[in-house]
Motif scaffolding. Sequence first.
Motif, PDB file in Angstrom:
ATOM      1  N   HIS A   1       0.862  -1.180   0.000  1.00  0.00           N
ATOM      2  CA  HIS A   1       0.000   0.000   0.000  1.00  0.00           C
ATOM      3  C   HIS A   1       0.898   1.231   0.000  1.00  0.00           C
ATOM      4  N   SER A   2       0.825   2.021  -1.060  1.00  0.00           N
ATOM      5  CA  SER A   2       1.643   3.220  -1.184  1.00  0.00           C
ATOM      6  C   SER A   2       0.766   4.468  -1.178  1.00  0.00           C
ATOM      7  N   ILE A   3       1.072   5.376  -0.264  1.00  0.00           N
ATOM      8  CA  ILE A   3       0.517   6.720  -0.332  1.00  0.00           C
ATOM      9  C   ILE A   3       1.692   7.585  -0.752  1.00  0.00           C
ATOM     10  N   THR A   4       1.754   7.852  -2.029  1.00  0.00           N
ATOM     11  CA  THR A   4       2.938   8.471  -2.596  1.00  0.00           C
ATOM     12  C   THR A   4       2.557   9.720  -3.368  1.00  0.00           C
TER      13      THR A   4
ATOM     14  N   MET B   1      -2.362   2.063  -4.813  1.00  0.00           N
ATOM     15  CA  MET B   1      -2.030   3.467  -4.572  1.00  0.00           C
ATOM     16  C   MET B   1      -3.284   4.182  -4.074  1.00  0.00           C
ATOM     17  N   ALA B   2      -3.635   3.944  -2.830  1.00  0.00           N
ATOM     18  CA  ALA B   2      -4.871   4.486  -2.270  1.00  0.00           C
ATOM     19  C   ALA B   2      -4.551   5.556  -1.233  1.00  0.00           C
ATOM     20  N   HIS B   3      -5.161   6.737  -1.387  1.00  0.00           N
ATOM     21  CA  HIS B   3      -4.860   7.818  -0.453  1.00  0.00           C
ATOM     22  C   HIS B   3      -6.106   8.499   0.125  1.00  0.00           C
ATOM     23  N   ALA B   4      -7.281   8.075  -0.263  1.00  0.00           N
ATOM     24  CA  ALA B   4      -8.496   8.712   0.250  1.00  0.00           C
ATOM     25  C   ALA B   4      -8.672   8.427   1.737  1.00  0.00           C
ATOM     26  N   LEU B   5      -9.003   9.472   2.488  1.00  0.00           N
ATOM     27  CA  LEU B   5      -9.232   9.313   3.931  1.00  0.00           C
ATOM     28  C   LEU B   5     -10.231   8.208   4.235  1.00  0.00           C
ATOM     29  N   GLU B   6     -11.230   8.078   3.348  1.00  0.00           N
ATOM     30  CA  GLU B   6     -12.321   7.150   3.603  1.00  0.00           C
ATOM     31  C   GLU B   6     -11.920   5.682   3.503  1.00  0.00           C
ATOM     32  N   GLU B   7     -10.756   5.379   2.910  1.00  0.00           N
ATOM     33  CA  GLU B   7     -10.408   3.971   2.719  1.00  0.00           C
ATOM     34  C   GLU B   7      -9.010   3.557   3.163  1.00  0.00           C
TER      35      GLU B   7
ATOM     36  N   THR C   1       4.359  15.175  -2.614  1.00  0.00           N
ATOM     37  CA  THR C   1       3.363  16.199  -2.945  1.00  0.00           C
ATOM     38  C   THR C   1       2.288  16.173  -1.872  1.00  0.00           C
ATOM     39  N   LEU C   2       2.377  17.105  -0.959  1.00  0.00           N
ATOM     40  CA  LEU C   2       1.550  17.066   0.245  1.00  0.00           C
ATOM     41  C   LEU C   2       0.324  17.973   0.146  1.00  0.00           C
ATOM     42  N   GLU C   3      -0.704  17.582   0.875  1.00  0.00           N
ATOM     43  CA  GLU C   3      -1.834  18.439   1.194  1.00  0.00           C
ATOM     44  C   GLU C   3      -2.434  17.888   2.481  1.00  0.00           C
ATOM     45  N   PRO C   4      -3.205  18.698   3.217  1.00  0.00           N
ATOM     46  CA  PRO C   4      -3.652  18.291   4.557  1.00  0.00           C
ATOM     47  C   PRO C   4      -4.352  16.938   4.620  1.00  0.00           C
ATOM     48  N   ASP C   5      -5.252  16.650   3.684  1.00  0.00           N
ATOM     49  CA  ASP C   5      -5.956  15.369   3.728  1.00  0.00           C
ATOM     50  C   ASP C   5      -4.995  14.195   3.536  1.00  0.00           C
ATOM     51  N   TRP C   6      -3.969  14.380   2.709  1.00  0.00           N
ATOM     52  CA  TRP C   6      -3.003  13.310   2.492  1.00  0.00           C
ATOM     53  C   TRP C   6      -2.191  13.060   3.752  1.00  0.00           C
ATOM     54  N   VAL C   7      -1.842  14.133   4.449  1.00  0.00           N
ATOM     55  CA  VAL C   7      -1.084  13.969   5.703  1.00  0.00           C
ATOM     56  C   VAL C   7      -1.920  13.187   6.711  1.00  0.00           C
ATOM     57  N   ARG C   8      -3.181  13.544   6.828  1.00  0.00           N
ATOM     58  CA  ARG C   8      -4.073  12.833   7.759  1.00  0.00           C
ATOM     59  C   ARG C   8      -4.253  11.382   7.323  1.00  0.00           C
ATOM     60  N   ALA C   9      -4.388  11.152   6.026  1.00  0.00           N
ATOM     61  CA  ALA C   9      -4.522   9.787   5.522  1.00  0.00           C
ATOM     62  C   ALA C   9      -3.279   8.962   5.853  1.00  0.00           C
ATOM     63  N   MET C  10      -2.109   9.570   5.707  1.00  0.00           N
ATOM     64  CA  MET C  10      -0.872   8.868   6.041  1.00  0.00           C
ATOM     65  C   MET C  10      -0.827   8.509   7.521  1.00  0.00           C
TER      66      MET C  10
ATOM     67  N   LEU D   1       5.978  15.989   8.267  1.00  0.00           N
ATOM     68  CA  LEU D   1       6.843  14.858   8.604  1.00  0.00           C
ATOM     69  C   LEU D   1       6.868  14.629  10.102  1.00  0.00           C
ATOM     70  N   ALA D   2       6.933  15.717  10.878  1.00  0.00           N
ATOM     71  CA  ALA D   2       6.918  15.584  12.337  1.00  0.00           C
ATOM     72  C   ALA D   2       5.616  14.950  12.818  1.00  0.00           C
ATOM     73  N   ALA D   3       4.502  15.328  12.191  1.00  0.00           N
ATOM     74  CA  ALA D   3       3.215  14.737  12.568  1.00  0.00           C
ATOM     75  C   ALA D   3       3.188  13.244  12.278  1.00  0.00           C
ATOM     76  N   LEU D   4       3.784  12.854  11.163  1.00  0.00           N
ATOM     77  CA  LEU D   4       3.858  11.433  10.826  1.00  0.00           C
ATOM     78  C   LEU D   4       4.686  10.667  11.848  1.00  0.00           C
ATOM     79  N   MET D   5       5.851  11.198  12.160  1.00  0.00           N
ATOM     80  CA  MET D   5       6.742  10.514  13.095  1.00  0.00           C
ATOM     81  C   MET D   5       6.109  10.425  14.484  1.00  0.00           C
ATOM     82  N   GLN D   6       5.291  11.419  14.832  1.00  0.00           N
ATOM     83  CA  GLN D   6       4.609  11.387  16.124  1.00  0.00           C
ATOM     84  C   GLN D   6       3.469  10.373  16.135  1.00  0.00           C
TER      85      GLN D   6
END
Length: 279
Positions: free
Chosen positions: A28-31, A52-58, A75-84, A115-120
């Motif tokens: 599963h890649s969120i890239t 390659m699934a990145h939707a918050l819903e799935e 290539t970041l945006e807020p929903d992608w960060v939350r999905a990650m 990145l800090a949010a991900l590591m946390q």
Amino acid sequence: MGSTSNLISAADLWADLQAVRAQSPLVHSITNFVVMNYNANALLAVGAAPVMAHALEEVQEMAGIAQALVLNIGTLEPDWVRAMQLALQTARGRGIPVVIDPVGAGATRYRNEALAALMQAGAPSIVRGNGSEIMSVAGLAARTRGVDSSAASGEALDAARALARDIGGTVCVSGADDHVVGAQGRHAVLSNGHPWMTRITGVGCSASALVGAFAAVQPDRWRATLSAMAVLGVVGEMAAERTQAAGAGVGRMQIELLDGLHLLDEASFTARLKLKIHG
């Protein structure tokens, strides 16, 4: 470094590639948008199965059925960060490997905050990046020019060791030489590859995707990272030679890389592998 590290051989690394081909793990890649197609093709070529699934819903459901998770912040945006974050938490809860590729770490405040949010949200199993990115993730001062590295891979070794200890996992610093560092002090250097690999968008990101595939079938995350990087390095070297022999350039080499991942044989891999393990 434990004695088991010193016993790693070309045959061991080849066995990991055979395991990927035999088991076809779901990765599963969120890239990022730039590399999504090429990463998926690289995974297919090596024998893995990409999603390659990145939707918050799935993303939680997808991470719930995958054998590895790869997160790429290109290539970041807020929903992608939350999905990650959601996918990472799901993957950690299941005990499957998580690979983070900190593309462009240090370039902007938003990228660093994401990145800090991900590591946390949870420590990854493996972090793979260039010298500047690894130094930035480790909290050291590094000059980053876009997604290109301003630091040689060897310059980031101290940062890689510190980061490996911090996450209790494996760190790979990519460059002219690839350094693979483990939390227990294991350190290997791979010297395959070709400079033209840096002229093709998605090759570095594909390295992280391949690391995820190998970690899905090899529980020793350090060895899995070593295997994936060794395969890509040897394939890249051979792809450049075939491309140059045909009088072609990096456009042709993109295809040669994918063909190489698909068709690599044990004799070529063993003969070309340039591996040093440091004790």
